[in-house]
Each structure stands twice: as structure tokens, then as C-alpha cells.
Write an enzyme that holds these catalytic residues in place. Structure first.
Site, PDB file in Angstrom:
ATOM      1  N   GLU A 187      15.697 -27.872 -35.088  1.00  0.00           N
ATOM      2  CA  GLU A 187      16.905 -28.610 -34.713  1.00  0.00           C
ATOM      3  C   GLU A 187      16.569 -30.049 -34.347  1.00  0.00           C
ATOM      4  O   GLU A 187      17.257 -30.998 -34.753  1.00  0.00           O
ATOM      5  CB  GLU A 187      17.601 -27.924 -33.540  1.00  0.00           C
ATOM      6  N   GLY A 217      18.831 -31.824 -26.972  1.00  0.00           N
ATOM      7  CA  GLY A 217      17.878 -32.020 -25.884  1.00  0.00           C
ATOM      8  C   GLY A 217      17.786 -33.502 -25.585  1.00  0.00           C
ATOM      9  O   GLY A 217      17.463 -34.298 -26.472  1.00  0.00           O
ATOM     10  N   TYR A 260      14.096 -17.345 -25.603  1.00  0.00           N
ATOM     11  CA  TYR A 260      12.942 -17.516 -26.491  1.00  0.00           C
ATOM     12  C   TYR A 260      13.394 -17.726 -27.938  1.00  0.00           C
ATOM     13  O   TYR A 260      12.772 -18.501 -28.677  1.00  0.00           O
ATOM     14  CB  TYR A 260      12.022 -16.300 -26.375  1.00  0.00           C
TER      15      TYR A 260
END
Length: 390
Positions: A253, A375, A244
Site C-alpha cells: 500500500e 500512514g 498482522y
């Protein structure tokens, strides 16, 4: 439309005189202390620590840190400016942004008072370089699949595992290590915790310095943890809440990642416009050919669209809004646009675009990773779909 309209955006609504002064000061510093040496740093595959310390001496690192810890208490726009200006020099300076804009905020948001007092002075001065160790050989986007463990032993934890693709892995003095403290947790992400590990701790070692396609001066490496014992006070945040904590930081980010990709797109457009105006073929400038004009018109439009989206999200982020889905849109679209622009800009440079002496060759390599890190863009689309209720 002029180059200034495309690139500089000097009159952004959120820029104050203080922001412009900071940007101009940083730009002068980088022109003197980074630009003349950057090509050598790319060859060396490393940015020297001496440069980090010079950045710290001038107050450019972690400027957002509270004044009581030695920072300036600056707002997020200072973070945006640092990201843009180091990106204009080269993506190989990206580790500075990782340190200042991505990892150090973990200590600000989840660290104890003792941890802040201990580590912030070094992070601000450049004496201490920080990294975050998430990715493993068998776990990237699926963070819950990590295998690195931290086992409680009295008033300590013992860490074992291996990490890879770690930015600042070679230079780092302090690492935020993502570990499993409860391998039996169900769901698995509830067993993740964060720990602060200093590089001199027995059992810690660096693996290979990884040889990347681009971002050559950005040191990236493997990290190895073999019975690394850290005191319980090195737990960062709450045990079992590491996932979390990571998710909370990902909005900034990914927004910072989009800022870097947008800056790269603006730079590529600018250098290509300048080149086609100067280069002549068949008795006229390449810029006079309709194909060139159409290509640049399309790219300029996409660059402006990216800038408009990004600027709106910067303001929302500063207001404290939760905009994970919108940031995922920006991270995906802007990094994808930057990657698509690179070969187009190289093509307009002709044979010279394939030569290392022209910056577009380096940009062609460097922008390729944008849709992968912070990601992957596939994960960004999953986040967007969830935001749509799908």
C-alpha cells in the site's frame, strides 16, 4: 535533459514489451473514457460506476488475480502502471487504485477459496467495488485503539461501530471492516480481526459524504455499523490476526502511495516546464530567467532522485523482499517532495496558477494529503528509526 527523460522513463529496466502494450492500451482508454469527463466528475464529487465497469471490461482492474478466478495473473508492474496512468488523469481516480491495488489483495492473501470464488469475478469486472474500513473518529495511526466490535453469536458475528475517511465509502459494495473481536486482549492489537461486509447487509449505512480539500471525485465517507450480523464465514483470515494481516499488506500500500506521489511530481514538473517556455514577461520567456532555471533544476533533480529510489524498491518488492523500512523512506520522502513542489510550480505559473483552468491548481490541492494517508509521514519516520535499531 528533456521532458521525456524526466517523465516517461520509457526504458525502465523492469518494463517488458507486454508492460508497454498494457500501458499504451490503458493510456488510450483513459484518454477516451476519462480525460474528457474528469472535470465534471470532480464537480460531481464522484466517479460514475459505469466507468468502473468499462475499466473491468477492458481487463484493467485486478489484473494480477489468478487466471482461475478470471484475472490475468499479471505481475506487480501492471499494478504500478495502473497507479501511474490513473494518477496522470487526476488524483480523484485514486479509488480505483485503492480497489485494485490495495484492498482486493487482502482477499487474495487471506481469503478462503470460497471467498475468492465469490468475490473476485465482481472485483475484476467492476460490478463490485471494494473498500477497507480502518480509521475511526478516535483512531487513525493508532490502529489498536479502534472501538468497532465484532461479537460472536452462534455461527455469526454482530458488528457495531463507526468508521470515517473511507475511500470508496459511497460506491462500495463490499467492505473489509477492521474490528475488535477481543477488547480485553493485551496487547490490544492481538484482539483485532477482519470481516467482509456486503453493503446491503441490514444495519449497515453510510454516513456523510465527506467534502475534502482535494481529490474531489474520489468518494470518501463515514460508515456506520449497527448490529450488523454477518456469518462466521465472512471472517477474513484468522481471528485475532487482523493487525498482522494489515501490517503484511502495508508494504505494498505504501509503495503504491509513493508511486502516485512520484507520478504527481513528474506531472507537475512537466506542466511547469511547458508553461514557462510559453509564457513571456519583459520581452522574453520566463524560462530564460535564472531564478526559473534554478528552481526547475532543483525540482528536476529531486524528481529523478525519487524515481531512482522508487524503481529500486519496485524490483525488490517483486522479488519478495521485506523492505518496510525502505518503503517508509520512499513514502515519506517522495510524498513530502511532491507537496513541496506544488507551491513552487504554482508560483512559476504566476496568477494563472491560481486559476482552476490550469491543472497545477488541482495538483496543489490533491498532493496535500500524500504525507497523511497510508500512514502519516511521522509514522514513516518511526518505522525508519526502528529499522535503524533506535
Amino acid at each position: 535533459m528533456t521532458n521525456t527523460t524526466v517523465l516517461e522513463n520509457k526504458h525502465r529496466a523492469y518494463f517488458t514489451d507486454q508492460h508497454i502494450m498494457f500501458r499504451d492500451s490503458l493510456r488510450r482508454f483513459l484518454d477516451k473514457e476519462a480525460k474528457p469527463y474528469f472535470d465534471q466528475w470532480e464537480k460531481d464529487r464522484l466517479v460514475p460506476k459505469s466507468f468502473w465497469k468499462k475499466l473491468g471490461e477492458q481487463g484493467f482492474l485486478c489484473s494480477w488475480v489468478d487466471e482461475k478466478y478470471g484475472g490475468m495473473g499479471a505481475d506487480f508492474i501492471f499494478t504500478v502502471i495502473l497507479t501511474e496512468e490513473i494518477r496522470r488523469i487526476g488524483a480523484g481516480l485514486g479509488g480505483i487504485g485503492v480497489h485494485s491495488n490495495v484492498v482486493a489483495p487482502y482477499i487474495a492473501n487471506f481469503g478462503t477459496e470460497e471467498q475468492k470464488k465469490k468475490y473476485f469475478p465482481g472485483l475484476i469486472s467492476g460490478e463490485t467495488i471494494i473498500a477497507v474500513a480502518m480509521t475511526e473518529p478516535g483512531a487513525g495511526s493508532d490502529l489498536a485503539a479502534i472501538q468497532t466490535t465484532a461479537v460472536k453469536d452462534g455461527d455469526s458475528y454482530i458488528i457495531n461501530g463507526q468508521k470515517t475517511f473511507i475511500s470508496n465509502g459511497i460506491l462500495s459494495d463490499l467492505i473489509v471492516v477492521v474490528c475488535k473481536t477481543d477488547p480485553q486482549a493485551n496487547p490490544a492489537h492481538k484482539g483485532i480481526s477482519l470481516f467482509l461486509v456486503e453493503s446491503g447487509t441490514p444495519g449497515f449505512s453510510r454516513g456523510r459524504k465527506l467534502d475534502k480539500v482535494g481529490m474531489h471525485s474520489q468518494d470518501t465517507s463515514e460508515l456506520v455499523f449497527e448490529d450488523v450480523r454477518v456469518p462466521a464465514s465472512n471472517l477474513l483470515g484468522v481471528e485475532g490476526k487482523g493487525f498482522y494481516h494489515l501490517m503484511k499488506e502495508l508494504q505494498q500500500e505504501r509503495l503504491v502511495s509513493a508511486v502516485g506521489a512520484q507520478t504527481a511530481a513528474e506531472e507537475m514538473l512537466n506542466m511547469t516546464i511547458e508553461y514557462v517556455k510559453e509564457r513571456k514577461a519583459f520581452g522574453q520567456s520566463i524560462s530564460d530567467f535564472q531564478n526559473t532555471q534554478f528552481k526547475l533544476a532543483e525540482m528536476a533533480t529531486n524528481v529523478q532522485l525519487g524515481r531512482a529510489l522508487l524503481d529500486s524498491l519496485i524490483i525488490k518488492h517483486m522479488e519478495g523482499q521485506e523492505i518496510n523500512s525502505e518503503v517508509a523512506m520512499a513514502k515519506w520522502w517522495i510524498s513530502d517532495n511532491s507537496r513541496k513542489m506544488a507551491p513552487e510550480c504554482m508560483q512559476l505559473h504566476g496568477g494563472y496558477g491560481y486559476m482552476e483552468e490550469y491543472k497545477i491548481a488541482r495538483y496543489y490541492r490533491d498532493v496535500a494529503v500524500g504525507p497523511i494517508f497510508a500512514g502519516s509521514n511521522e509514522i514513516m519516520k518511526v518505522i525508519i528509526a526502528k529499522g535503524l535499531g533506535l
